[in-house]
Design an enzyme around this catalytic site. Structure first.
Site, PDB file in Angstrom:
ATOM      1  N   ASP A   1       0.854  -1.185   0.000  1.00  0.00           N
ATOM      2  CA  ASP A   1       0.000   0.000   0.000  1.00  0.00           C
ATOM      3  C   ASP A   1       0.889   1.234   0.000  1.00  0.00           C
ATOM      4  O   ASP A   1       1.850   1.311   0.779  1.00  0.00           O
ATOM      5  CB  ASP A   1      -0.897   0.022   1.248  1.00  0.00           C
ATOM      6  CG  ASP A   1      -2.053  -0.956   1.113  1.00  0.00           C
ATOM      7  OD1 ASP A   1      -2.236  -1.516   0.019  1.00  0.00           O
ATOM      8  OD2 ASP A   1      -2.766  -1.168   2.117  1.00  0.00           O
TER       9      ASP A   1
ATOM     10  N   ASP B   1     -13.761  -6.410  -3.739  1.00  0.00           N
ATOM     11  CA  ASP B   1     -13.811  -6.601  -2.291  1.00  0.00           C
ATOM     12  C   ASP B   1     -15.233  -7.044  -1.945  1.00  0.00           C
ATOM     13  O   ASP B   1     -16.188  -6.366  -2.321  1.00  0.00           O
ATOM     14  CB  ASP B   1     -13.529  -5.279  -1.552  1.00  0.00           C
ATOM     15  CG  ASP B   1     -12.132  -4.746  -1.844  1.00  0.00           C
ATOM     16  OD1 ASP B   1     -11.242  -5.551  -2.171  1.00  0.00           O
ATOM     17  OD2 ASP B   1     -11.932  -3.517  -1.754  1.00  0.00           O
TER      18      ASP B   1
END
Lengths: 253, 194
Positions: A11, A130
């Site tokens: 990330d 997701d």
């Protein structure tokens, strides 16, 4: 024989890796290039960089970073985060990224997948999904898993494939962060439903979970973040373990 | 040694140039026929679709330049396919350096198309460093060159196909050496020393 892929995910915010990273063998764990190089040397098969920057200003840093990553690492990598148009993607691929992933913007505007696939080829378009089980139904969420949508995992994945996605990156939010293993049932179902590769994400805690993802979940690749960043599982050990358990894997020389 | 990368609408030019940079090779990225002809070695990269790319090459007259080259030329991925006679991808007439037809993978059971990921190389003979034997390279492709008399390395996906070919001064690989870690470096070095 084609091997199963192991994919560390980084990330990135404002050009730096954010998720807690605890590596004793690198100088600057916040430097994505250094961390990526280490993973490449250790035998990671691909890398994913997710830009979680909140502002457009920070995103400009990301394109520069992509070029820097491409200059230094010699394995394929995917970049994602905030991509919502053909114009966003061109510079990232030109900078040396191999694939881009789209998530929330594709849910909002499914036509985006068609446009990207037509412009750049299906092989470089990853549809990241997701999802979380709500009332026994896998429900797609956007914005890092914050917002539930009316889309369902299996129909959305199938639609993504038909619109031209080259790969599905499925993160189970019910499993993410638990370290209790990947979401094997939906993975297996995705495998049966699709004819594009599926990347398993969310839940890796021990090496055995990867075996489960590949054998029981039939995943083509498995992605994880913190267990690699904190050195809880080392990629060379994982590759060896997979090989010893009869999984086709690439052992870096 | 001076190396030229042929500049056209190929998707992997940046990655190929970074790989050469890491190997310390002096190169230019160019579509000038004279500069390409004057180079000691030439790389013909490629990511994209066959018919569009062939049209682009013809418009720029780069097709004639490529087939007339006498120095070692390395085709990569689509570059390799375009060096063949014909591609099933949108029924495209290609450069015809190798007298082969490029075929499409037909999905088979669990085997997905494109063939994407790391797969191992079995060398037959020829220009590739023997250390590459049984090492893994990174592939992304839906079309392949069948095994033929010019095949120098074989990979299996559904069936054996050509991972590398060679004929006279023309060399080509189906995988991406620029993304194939140490194996890729060995492949590029093999080409730099032919």
């Amino acid at each position: 024989m084609l091997t199963k892929r192991i994919i560390p995910c980084l990330d990135i915010k404002d050009g730096r890796t954010v998720k807690g990273v605890n590596f004793i063998d690198i100088r600057d764990a916040g430097d994505p290039v250094e961390l990526a190089s280490l993973y490449a040397q250790q035998g990671a098969d691909e890398l994913v960089f997710l830009d979680i920057s909140a502002t457009d200003e920070q995103r400009k840093t990301f394109a520069t970073l992509v070029k820097d990553i491409a200059r230094h690492i010699n394995i394929p990598f995917t970049v994602g985060g905030g991509i919502s148009s053909v114009a966003d993607v061109g510079p990232l691929l030109e900078a040396g990224a191999d694939k881009v992933s789209v998530n929330s913007a594709a849910v909002r505007n499914p036509q985006l997948i068609d446009e990207l696939s037509k412009a750049f080829g299906a092989q470089c378009i990853v549809l990241a999904i997701d999802a979380r089980k709500i009332d026994n139904s896998w429900t797609v969420h956007t914005h890092g898993g914050k917002n539930p949508t009316d889309k369902k995992l299996f129909t959305w994945a199938k639609e993504g494939q038909e619109r031209g996605a080259g790969e599905i990156l499925f993160t189970s939010m019910d499993h993410d962060g638990t370290k209790n293993g990947f979401a094997l049932d939906p993975l297996h179902k995705l495998h049966d439903l699709l004819n594009i590769p599926v990347i398993a994400s969310g839940g890796a805690g021990i090496m055995g979970h990867f075996i489960d993802a590949f054998i029981l979940g039939k995943a083509d690749a498995a992605l994880a973040a913190s267990i690699f960043h904190f050195g809880e599982i080392k990629i060379p050990d994982l590759k060896l373990f997979l090989q010893q358990n009869g999984i086709n894997t690439r052992i870096a020389k | 040694m001076k190396l030229a990368i042929i500049k056209y609408n190929a998707g992997n030019i940046q990655s190929v140039s970074f790989a050469l940079e890491r190997l310390g090779v002096d190169f230019s990225i160019t579509d000038h026929p004279e500069e390409i002809r004057a180079a000691d070695k030439v790389i013909f990269p490629g990511v994209g679709e066959a018919s569009t790319t062939m049209r682009y090459l013809r418009d720029k007259k780069l097709d004639q330049v490529i087939i007339s080259l006498k120095q070692p030329v390395l085709g990569i991925c689509l570059g390799m396919q375009l060096m063949c006679r014909y591609s099933e991808e949108n029924n495209t007439d290609c450069l015809g350096i190798f007298n082969e037809t490029v075929k499409r993978f037909v999905p088979l059971g669990d085997m997905k198309v494109p063939h994407m990921g790391w797969n191992n190389l079995t060398l037959t003979n020829g220009w590739l460093d023997p250390a590459i034997e049984n090492q893994y390279a990174y592939f992304v492709h839906s079309y392949y060159v069948p095994v033929n008399s010019t095949t120098m390395a074989i990979t299996e996906y559904m069936h054996p196909f050509s991972a590398a070919i060679h004929q006279q001064n023309f060399y080509a690989v189906q995988f991406h050496p620029e993304k194939s870690a140490q194996t890729g470096n060995l492949v590029l070095k093999s080409f730099l020393t032919v």
